[in-house]
Design an enzyme around this catalytic site. Sequence first.
Site, short mmCIF file in Angstrom:
data_model
loop_
_atom_site.label_atom_id
_atom_site.label_comp_id
_atom_site.label_asym_id
_atom_site.label_seq_id
_atom_site.Cartn_x
_atom_site.Cartn_y
_atom_site.Cartn_z
N ALA A 10 0.83 -1.09 -0.04
CA ALA A 10 -0.19 -0.10 -0.08
C ALA A 10 0.68 1.40 0.01
O ALA A 10 0.45 2.30 -0.15
CB ALA A 10 -0.89 0.05 1.02
N ARG A 15 9.04 8.19 -3.94
CA ARG A 15 10.37 8.48 -4.40
C ARG A 15 10.52 7.77 -6.04
O ARG A 15 11.69 7.86 -6.40
CB ARG A 15 11.48 7.90 -3.65
CG ARG A 15 11.38 8.83 -2.27
CD ARG A 15 12.66 8.25 -1.50
NE ARG A 15 11.98 7.24 -0.42
CZ ARG A 15 12.67 6.51 0.26
NH1 ARG A 15 13.93 6.29 0.53
NH2 ARG A 15 11.78 5.70 1.04
N LYS A 22 4.29 2.02 -7.48
CA LYS A 22 5.49 1.48 -7.42
C LYS A 22 5.63 -0.11 -7.71
O LYS A 22 6.56 -0.42 -8.40
CB LYS A 22 6.33 1.56 -5.78
CG LYS A 22 7.64 1.09 -5.63
CD LYS A 22 8.20 1.52 -4.47
CE LYS A 22 7.88 0.97 -3.30
NZ LYS A 22 8.44 1.09 -2.00
N ASN A 166 15.22 -6.71 10.53
CA ASN A 166 14.00 -7.39 10.05
C ASN A 166 13.75 -7.23 8.74
O ASN A 166 13.84 -6.01 8.32
CB ASN A 166 12.81 -6.73 10.88
CG ASN A 166 11.49 -6.96 10.34
OD1 ASN A 166 11.10 -8.11 10.00
ND2 ASN A 166 10.49 -6.09 10.17
N ASN A 224 12.80 1.47 -3.32
CA ASN A 224 12.25 2.94 -3.17
C ASN A 224 12.19 3.93 -4.28
O ASN A 224 11.54 4.78 -4.42
CB ASN A 224 12.75 3.41 -1.83
CG ASN A 224 12.31 2.59 -0.73
OD1 ASN A 224 11.35 2.19 -0.51
ND2 ASN A 224 13.36 1.95 -0.12
N ASN A 383 -0.05 -7.03 -49.62
CA ASN A 383 -1.00 -7.51 -49.16
C ASN A 383 -2.10 -6.69 -48.57
O ASN A 383 -3.20 -7.02 -48.14
CB ASN A 383 -0.72 -8.42 -47.98
CG ASN A 383 0.26 -7.34 -47.03
OD1 ASN A 383 0.75 -6.58 -47.28
ND2 ASN A 383 0.09 -7.61 -45.52
N ALA A 420 12.00 -11.53 -63.33
CA ALA A 420 12.44 -10.34 -62.36
C ALA A 420 11.52 -8.98 -62.81
O ALA A 420 11.38 -8.80 -64.02
CB ALA A 420 13.83 -10.20 -62.55
N ARG A 437 6.41 -7.19 -67.21
CA ARG A 437 7.20 -5.84 -67.20
C ARG A 437 7.18 -5.25 -68.37
O ARG A 437 6.89 -5.77 -69.47
CB ARG A 437 8.56 -6.25 -66.39
CG ARG A 437 9.35 -7.16 -67.55
CD ARG A 437 10.60 -7.65 -66.82
NE ARG A 437 11.42 -8.36 -67.81
CZ ARG A 437 12.06 -9.55 -67.25
NH1 ARG A 437 12.28 -10.03 -66.21
NH2 ARG A 437 12.82 -9.94 -68.51
#
Length: 453
Positions: A10, A15, A22, A166, A224, A383, A420, A437
Amino acid sequence: MAFSVVILAAGKGTRMKSALPKVLHPVGGLPMVQRIINTTQAMDASRIHLVYGHGGDQLKAQLEGDNLNWCLQAEQLGTGHAVQQAADAIKDDEDVLILVGDAPLIRQETLERLKAVKAECDLALLTVELEDPTGMGRIIRENDNITAIVEHKDATDDQRKIREINTGMMMMAGADLKRWLGELRNDNAQGEYYLTDVIAMAAAEGKQIQAAQPDAPVEVEGVNNRAQLANLERALQARQAHALMMDGVTLADPARLDIRGTVTAGQDVAIDVNVILQGNVELGDGVIIGPNCVLTNCKIGANTIIEANSIVEDAQVSSACTIGPYARLRPGAVMKDGSKVGNFVEMKKAVLGEGAKANHLTYLGDAEVGPRANIGAGTITCNYDGVNKSKTIIGENAFIGSNSSLVAPVKVGDGATVGAGSVITGEVEAGALAVARGKQRNIPDWPRPTKKA
Ligand code: UD1
Ligand code: CA
């Protein structure tokens, strides 16, 4: 024993200076809290209570998991208050594993270790010794028993010398947790309801409190700011690269591979520098990936070589294919065994048959190319007419001469040849030669223009 998980997520994350909550910032391509959800799901947690405060809509849209229970902590009054938001949903007869949402590198093995410690006592804490424990809650021990956690701001000078801290991750019985949560007060230096106060309450009841440690402090490091985010990203990448190498993959430089997802690799795969693997990537035996390639959600068959600077996304590549350098396979590209795309070839929703080749400067979109067909340099499947997409079908063993445009929908039959420079707008039957062509006309002895005076 059944256990549920509470993830504390929460905190605002001010920062980070971000519009994104975050815990949604990605680490290794996944929102950091998603990593934690996935880790606890792998442990078979019965339910995951996610305590959130900010960006609830974004969180709900981006996170996924079975058994997620969304707990809103509207005001952030401390970690104890945060856990209180999940209390109603916690069962008395289950253990509760409490984790923090911004420490994404915690490993399943470490949490299993914590769980094993809990099985032998009443409350298990994950602790770590830091060179510089400033700001952290200190672990107070009397003889061998843990008796309290004292927050840095509330600690005496002597307590501040303690380097065991801790991590915020702990495990205890649901009934105990709920009883202690009910007794929390906020008469401390920060005016917060500290979860850490339950430790002294447990000790006062004569409970056994023991600690487990992670292999490396990085597992419990929180994010942080964006510098810490980058740190953890590098640590995760190093971990993943190491695991790949231990699995038998050669990496030219483990620091120059980024995995943002899941990779499986067969035997003797080799990956050159500056490669990014995203989503689900499966690499078969003997696959070689050249430098500067980006592979996203794709399956690459055995012994395929992807040369430098190629991009492959949502594609299926069979075995012994060659790709690149500078090739781009977009979603729906399929390469069958032994087929080849060379430099500056783009494929999208296109199948290249067994042994077929498009070696240079080609666009194959919405196309089916038969086995062993040869697509000359500069061939374009037209296409798109500006409104609709149409399909080009090229038969087995067909030969498309260089610089041809195939205006879809169109079909070139098996063994057909296209001269070609042709613009093909109608079907070419099997075995035929199509030349479409302007005819060459020579004007003999043509005088070149001369410069006017
Ligand atoms: C907390 C511990 C501290 C420990 C440290 C480890 C307490 C009182 N202190 O410190 O002993 O060394 O973590 O990083 O528990 N959160 C909420 N709601 C809140 C407050 C926090 O969800 O009202 C969440 C944060 O988003 C974060 C986690 O809880 O994921 C820890 O909060 P944070 O403020 O980072 O920890 P500290 O209080 O500094
Ligand atoms: Ca705090």
